[in-house]
Enzyme design. Structure first.
Site, short mmCIF file in Angstrom:
data_model
loop_
_atom_site.label_atom_id
_atom_site.label_comp_id
_atom_site.label_asym_id
_atom_site.label_seq_id
_atom_site.Cartn_x
_atom_site.Cartn_y
_atom_site.Cartn_z
CD GLU A 76 -2.39 -1.10 2.71
OE1 GLU A 76 -2.29 -0.40 3.70
OE2 GLU A 76 -3.50 -2.18 2.92
CE1 TYR A 92 1.35 14.40 10.10
CE2 TYR A 92 1.76 14.94 7.71
CZ TYR A 92 0.82 14.30 8.82
OH TYR A 92 -0.24 13.69 8.19
CB CYS A 94 -4.01 35.66 11.11
SG CYS A 94 -3.88 36.96 9.93
CD GLU A 95 -3.46 29.69 13.62
OE1 GLU A 95 -2.78 29.45 14.48
OE2 GLU A 95 -4.73 29.49 13.36
CE1 TYR A 153 -0.97 10.38 3.31
CE2 TYR A 153 1.37 10.30 2.77
CZ TYR A 153 0.29 9.65 3.01
OH TYR A 153 0.10 8.22 3.05
C1 LIG Z 1 -1.26 5.86 5.06
C2 LIG Z 1 -1.52 4.58 4.78
C3 LIG Z 1 -0.72 4.12 3.95
C4 LIG Z 1 0.32 4.73 3.19
O1 LIG Z 1 1.43 5.21 3.63
P1 LIG Z 1 2.62 5.81 2.93
O2 LIG Z 1 3.66 6.15 4.09
O3 LIG Z 1 1.97 7.02 2.25
O4 LIG Z 1 3.36 4.98 1.96
C5 LIG Z 1 -0.96 2.68 3.53
N1 LIG Z 1 -1.81 2.00 4.51
C6 LIG Z 1 -2.50 2.60 5.44
C7 LIG Z 1 -3.35 1.55 6.12
C8 LIG Z 1 -2.51 3.66 5.58
O5 LIG Z 1 -3.32 4.36 6.67
#
Ligand SMILES: *Cc1c(COP(=O)(O)O)cnc(C)c1O
Length: 432
Positions: free
Chosen positions: A280, A323, A348-349, A377
């Protein structure tokens, strides 16, 4: 590697000068390079090519939350990627962009019954369950619809990913996944529920990981668990290893492990698992494929160093304030001069600060700057805070480019508000 380079004195995205895009669309604006997105998808796939393919090609399910723009999803769908979604909205976006339902994995701790029903009706590939109560609810929804849900439990392996606390997800006290120690019992109860096909295990310990050891430790625990589950009679066919591999933000820091290093580690860790692997990745695919293009409004003298006030702000790019993230900031038409400055937005922060005491290429009023590594992101977290128009997005392909999300104009934003009846008579004109 990305396709943002200085050519003839100006930064280009592939064959297109960023100055052209800024002049035509205005700023701030996100610009994506489709060649970079495609390249990253291919590099990641090649990094996995050494894996035991007894169960077919691994499924690479792009983490939609990192960049849900339809053009990005369609580019990746054409590369054969699936999608990892965390809401009904992301599911609909992935389907609309042409991702086949069976390549979609649904993650997230708070799936609602409506979202479960939608995903079941569309026939997604797998639900990654994050708790036993969620398994019971999905069982009930699937049974009501006369459908079967293929499921994995997301396991919380209790390892420290060594990344920023806000993007760490694999420690026992994080909200994600089921406890490693209770997993065998949880699988036994889930397997007894109607409407569930308990098929896999899943893990995702965090994002922007710059060390493979926590991942290797998590995968080792998953390997032990797969064996334990099989010994209990479960037919485990998939293992979803999540995303999380970091990308280089600061060229002065050591580069994170390469996809090839990651692939080699996965190959060692999953030896003999005999499952179909799912990945993922989000940031790794799109992070370096985007920049946020912004214009300097003015330079304000500061106590120690000048403030470069740009027309992008924390509402357009939240990562530095959320972050403490570091983005390289480059002049689009560099002069060769440098200076030390603070780079801030107009919101304004005090948190609306992109860089402090940063040695950057010198810029002056009206110059364009590019915030690098802004493909993940970034646009997806943009808001209209301070009543600022929602940031547009552009995609470049070779010498072509297109607006893939227009700027949502202030007029449209203001018109979206409604007056309650007790305020709507009289002389008010806001919102018509
Ligand atoms: C955010 C997320 C990702 C992706 O993370 P990356 O750091 O962008 O690769 C994969 N799996 C799950 C469950 C997530 O919440």
């Amino acid at each position: 590697m990305d396709h943002f380079e200085i050519k003839g004195g100006a930064m280009h995205a592939e064959g297109v000068p960023l100055t052209d895009i800024a002049d035509s669309v205005g700023t701030p604006v996100y610009v994506y390079s489709s060649a970079t997105i495609e390249r990253h998808a291919r590099v990641f796939r090649e990094a996995l090519s050494g894996l035991d393919l007894g169960h077919g090609e691994p499924l690479i399910a792009f983490a939609v939350k990192s960049n849900p723009n339809a053009a990005v999803l369609a580019t990746l769908a054409r590369e054969g990627l699936g999608a990892d979604v965390v809401s009904g909205g992301e599911l609909l976006r992935a389907l609309a962009a042409g991702v086949p339902a069976d390549k979609i994995v649904f993650s997230g701790v708070g799936k609602t019954e409506e979202e479960m029903a939608l995903a079941l009706e569309r026939g997604i590939g797998q639900f990654n369950l994050e708790s036993e109560p969620e398994a019971e609810t999905l069982s009930a929804v699937a049974t009501r619809l006369g459908l079967s849900a293929r499921v994995a439990f997301r396991i919380n392996p209790d390892v420290d990913a060594g990344t920023h606390a806000k993007i760490s997800t694999g420690k026992a006290d994080n909200k994600f996944g089921i406890a490693y120690d209770g997993a065998v019992a949880a699988y036994a109860r889930a397997a007894a529920l109607p409407g569930l096909d308990v098929a896999g295990v899943a893990v995702h310990i965090g994002s922007q990981l710059t060390d493979l050891n926590p991942l290797a430790a998590a995968f080792a625990r998953i390997g032990v668990l797969i064996a334990a589950l099989r010994a209990e009679g479960h037919d485990i066919r998939t293992a979803d290893l999540g995303g999380g591999l970091g990308v280089p933000y600061d060229p002065a820091l050591p580069a994170p492990p390469s996809p090839a290093d990651y692939g080699a580690m996965v190959q060692r860790a999953t030896q003999g698992w005999d499952v179909r692997l799912i990945f993922e990745p989000g940031r790794l695919i799109v992070g370096n494929a985007g920049v946020l293009l912004s214009r300097v409004i003015r330079i304000k003298p500061g106590a120690t160093h000048p403030f470069v006030i740009v027309d992008a702000a924390m509402n357009d790019l939240l990562r530095p304030s959320l972050y403490d993230a570091w983005h390289d900031i480059r002049a689009v038409t560099p002069t060769g001069e440098r200076f030390v400055a603070h780079v801030v937005g107009p919101v304004c922060e005090s948190g609306d600060t992109f860089a402090t005491n940063r040695d950057i290429e010198a810029v002056t009023d009206g110059d364009l700057v590019a915030f690098m590594t802004a493909g993940a992101y970034a646009a997806t977290m943009a808001s209209t805070y301070n009543s600022r128009a929602l940031t547009p997005e552009v995609m470049v392909s070779g010498s072509d480019w297109a607006i893939v999300r227009p700027r949502i104009a202030l007029e449209a934003l203001i018109a979206a508000d409604r007056m309650p009846p007790w305020l709507s008579s009289g002389t008010n004109t806001i919102g018509g």
